[in-house]
Design a protein around this motif. Structure first.
Motif, short mmCIF file in Angstrom:
data_model
loop_
_atom_site.label_atom_id
_atom_site.label_comp_id
_atom_site.label_asym_id
_atom_site.label_seq_id
_atom_site.Cartn_x
_atom_site.Cartn_y
_atom_site.Cartn_z
N GLY A 1 29.51 -131.94 34.47
CA GLY A 1 29.57 -131.15 34.52
C GLY A 1 29.70 -130.25 33.14
O GLY A 1 31.05 -130.94 32.21
N LEU A 2 29.22 -129.36 32.56
CA LEU A 2 29.70 -128.45 31.50
C LEU A 2 28.98 -126.83 31.81
O LEU A 2 29.11 -126.56 32.60
CB LEU A 2 27.96 -129.28 30.54
N THR A 3 28.25 -126.34 30.44
CA THR A 3 27.84 -125.25 30.84
C THR A 3 26.97 -124.83 30.16
O THR A 3 26.32 -123.55 30.86
CB THR A 3 29.26 -124.96 29.32
N TYR A 4 26.19 -125.58 29.73
CA TYR A 4 24.57 -125.56 29.04
C TYR A 4 24.13 -126.46 29.99
O TYR A 4 24.21 -128.30 29.56
CB TYR A 4 24.87 -125.22 28.30
N PHE A 5 22.86 -126.62 30.54
CA PHE A 5 21.18 -127.60 30.52
C PHE A 5 20.21 -126.91 30.05
O PHE A 5 19.83 -125.35 29.84
CB PHE A 5 21.34 -128.13 32.06
N GLN A 6 19.25 -128.37 29.65
CA GLN A 6 18.29 -127.59 28.82
C GLN A 6 17.56 -127.07 30.19
O GLN A 6 16.15 -126.42 29.59
CB GLN A 6 17.48 -128.55 28.00
N SER A 7 17.12 -127.00 31.11
CA SER A 7 16.49 -126.89 32.40
C SER A 7 17.10 -125.61 32.74
O SER A 7 16.19 -125.10 34.27
CB SER A 7 16.50 -128.12 32.99
N LEU A 8 17.76 -124.99 32.32
CA LEU A 8 18.00 -123.27 32.82
C LEU A 8 17.30 -122.48 32.80
O LEU A 8 16.16 -122.46 31.91
CB LEU A 8 19.03 -122.84 31.94
N ALA A 9 16.77 -121.93 34.07
CA ALA A 9 15.72 -121.05 33.88
C ALA A 9 15.32 -119.65 33.69
O ALA A 9 15.83 -119.28 33.95
CB ALA A 9 14.97 -121.13 35.69
N ALA A 10 15.24 -119.29 32.21
CA ALA A 10 15.71 -118.60 31.56
C ALA A 10 14.86 -118.44 30.62
O ALA A 10 14.50 -119.00 29.95
CB ALA A 10 17.65 -118.20 30.96
N GLU A 11 14.27 -116.88 30.53
CA GLU A 11 13.34 -116.58 29.36
C GLU A 11 14.29 -117.36 27.74
O GLU A 11 13.05 -117.96 27.14
CB GLU A 11 12.86 -115.13 29.43
N ARG A 12 14.81 -116.68 28.10
CA ARG A 12 15.26 -116.92 26.02
C ARG A 12 16.15 -119.03 25.78
O ARG A 12 15.99 -119.38 24.88
CB ARG A 12 16.75 -116.82 25.79
N ASN A 13 15.93 -119.03 26.78
CA ASN A 13 16.52 -120.46 27.18
C ASN A 13 14.70 -121.54 26.52
O ASN A 13 15.31 -122.28 25.54
CB ASN A 13 16.73 -121.29 28.16
N PHE A 14 13.63 -120.97 27.38
CA PHE A 14 12.57 -121.61 27.77
C PHE A 14 12.54 -121.69 25.68
O PHE A 14 11.68 -122.53 24.75
CB PHE A 14 11.53 -121.13 27.84
N ALA A 15 12.71 -120.44 25.09
CA ALA A 15 12.37 -119.76 24.04
C ALA A 15 12.82 -120.79 22.87
O ALA A 15 12.47 -121.47 21.87
CB ALA A 15 11.95 -118.58 23.90
N PHE A 16 14.14 -120.81 23.01
CA PHE A 16 14.61 -122.00 22.09
C PHE A 16 14.36 -122.83 21.83
O PHE A 16 14.25 -124.21 21.03
CB PHE A 16 16.27 -121.87 22.87
N LEU A 17 13.85 -123.86 23.68
CA LEU A 17 14.22 -124.62 23.68
C LEU A 17 12.49 -125.42 22.97
O LEU A 17 12.38 -126.03 22.36
CB LEU A 17 13.67 -125.59 25.50
N ALA A 18 11.51 -124.22 22.80
CA ALA A 18 9.89 -124.23 22.98
C ALA A 18 10.55 -124.67 20.81
O ALA A 18 9.17 -125.27 20.20
CB ALA A 18 9.41 -123.53 22.89
#
Length: 372
Positions: free
Chosen positions: A244-261
């Motif tokens: 139970g948190l507010t962010y997970f790196q598996s979130l399906a969003a383009e901004r998230n994928f770019a940030f993770l990259a």
């Protein structure tokens, strides 16, 4: 020569919380590097002064004084535990500085010198418990670490269970993980809610497995475990665990994928992003926007400018906490996370849970500070 803007980066790279704190440091430094590559702030480069708090909250106090009085930093990013935060906030206030704190926390705390970019309890504890209760029975066993976060978080959980007509099957604090795991087995709860902090999560999961308990047999919700801890546990031990948190790196969003990259390009393809690391990165960006808006790095002027600032989905409320969505993720048999639930709306932060008075929460926090 152009003077730099000095900032402190104060997390722990050693000790029990280093596992969860390292991504915070790295995300903070990534944000600073990106700002510098774009020209810095106010025409000046940002110079990070990185300090290791060694998971020792008394040492954090000494380091904050040195950062502000000796290194003359304009802001501090860090303070990764409630004990360290509650120790250093009075010092930050005394010295007229500014702290940006990235961890989801237990509530019962506000300051005009702190921007809380992690979740308040009504943004992760309360919605997570409500979701978990609705899906996994009425008798819940609470387990935590000795310290401010677990004690206060479990008080919030108990209040929540009472409102939901649920029951506490037991409550234990580590201690000896083997003893705690045996007591959980003997209590035969419908489910387990954990507020265990740092690498003690690994000890608890191993001890539960030794007692024949796993998230696949007894549903379990953790309000602290992130991807950083999951890397160190076998999938067979954690499959079915709810987080139970507010962010997970598996979130399906383009901004998230770019940030993770970008994060992995900088630190390695194997690295994971956590809830607090995401908040740490956003904290630097929000502070930078406020500096540009104020035209100054002075703490009081930055605080005045940071209210109402937005970076991606992170918005700073008047109470210097941030609006966030609540999420639940479930560990799959292959060890990967799947987001199982997201709140319909972004949740306004409420630092003091409404089940008790502000004075009651303050009294509880004062009685607990120093027990970690």
């Amino acid at each position: 020569m152009i003077d730099s803007i000095r900032v402190g980066v104060l997390h722990s790279s050693t000790g029990p919380v280093a596992l969860s704190a390292k991504p915070n440091t790295d995300a903070t430094l990534l944000a600073i590097e990106e700002l510098n590559s774009g020209g810095g702030l106010l025409g000046r480069p940002i110079e990070p002064i990185v300090v290791d708090g060694h998971s020792d909250w008394q040492l954090f106090a000494d380091e904050v004084r040195a950062l502000v009085a000796v290194e003359q930093v304009n802001a501090i990013f860090g303070g990764c535990t409630p004990e360290s935060r509650r120790t250093i906030v009075p010092i930050v206030e005394e010295l007229g500085s500014l702290l940006l704190y990235p961890a989801s926390y237990e509530g019962g705390d506000t300051s005009r010198h702190v921007v809380y970019t992690g979740a308040a309890p009504n943004q992760f504890i309360v919605p997570a418990v409500r979701w978990f209760f609705g899906n996994h029975g009425r008798r819940h066993f609470l387990v935590g670490s000795e310290g401010v976060f677990s004690r206060m978080a479990n008080a919030i959980v108990r209040d929540q269970l009472t409102e939901l007509w649920g029951f506490t099957a037991g409550e234990e604090y580590l201690g000896d993980p083997a003893v705690v795991a045996r007591r959980i087995r003997e209590a035969e709860p419908d489910a387990i809610i954990s507020t265990v902090v740092g690498d003690r999560n690994l000890d608890l999961l191993h001890a539960l497995r030794a007692e024949g308990i796993s998230p696949s047999t007894t549903p379990m919700l953790s309000l602290t475990v992130s991807e950083a801890e999951l890397e160190h546990v076998g999938p067979d031990e954690i499959a079915g665990l709810h987080l139970g948190l507010t962010y997970f790196q598996s979130l399906a969003a383009e901004r998230n994928f770019a940030f993770l990259a970008r994060f992995r390009e900088r630190y390695g393809a194997h690295r994971v992003l956590t809830d607090a690391a995401c908040a740490a990165y956003a904290g630097v960006r929000l502070w930078a926007q406020a500096v540009e808006r104020a035209g100054s790095v002075t703490a009081a002027e930055v605080v005045g400018a940071i209210r109402g600032q937005r970076f991606d989905s992170t918005y700073v409320d008047d109470n210097l906490h941030t609006w966030r969505r609540a999420r639940i993720a479930t560990v799959q048999p292959d060890g990967q996370l799947r987001v199982a639930w997201t709140s319909d709306a972004v949740i306004q932060p409420i630092p003091y849970p409404t089940t008790r008075s502000r004075a009651a929460w303050d009294d509880l926090a004062k009685s607990l500070h120093g027990t970690g």
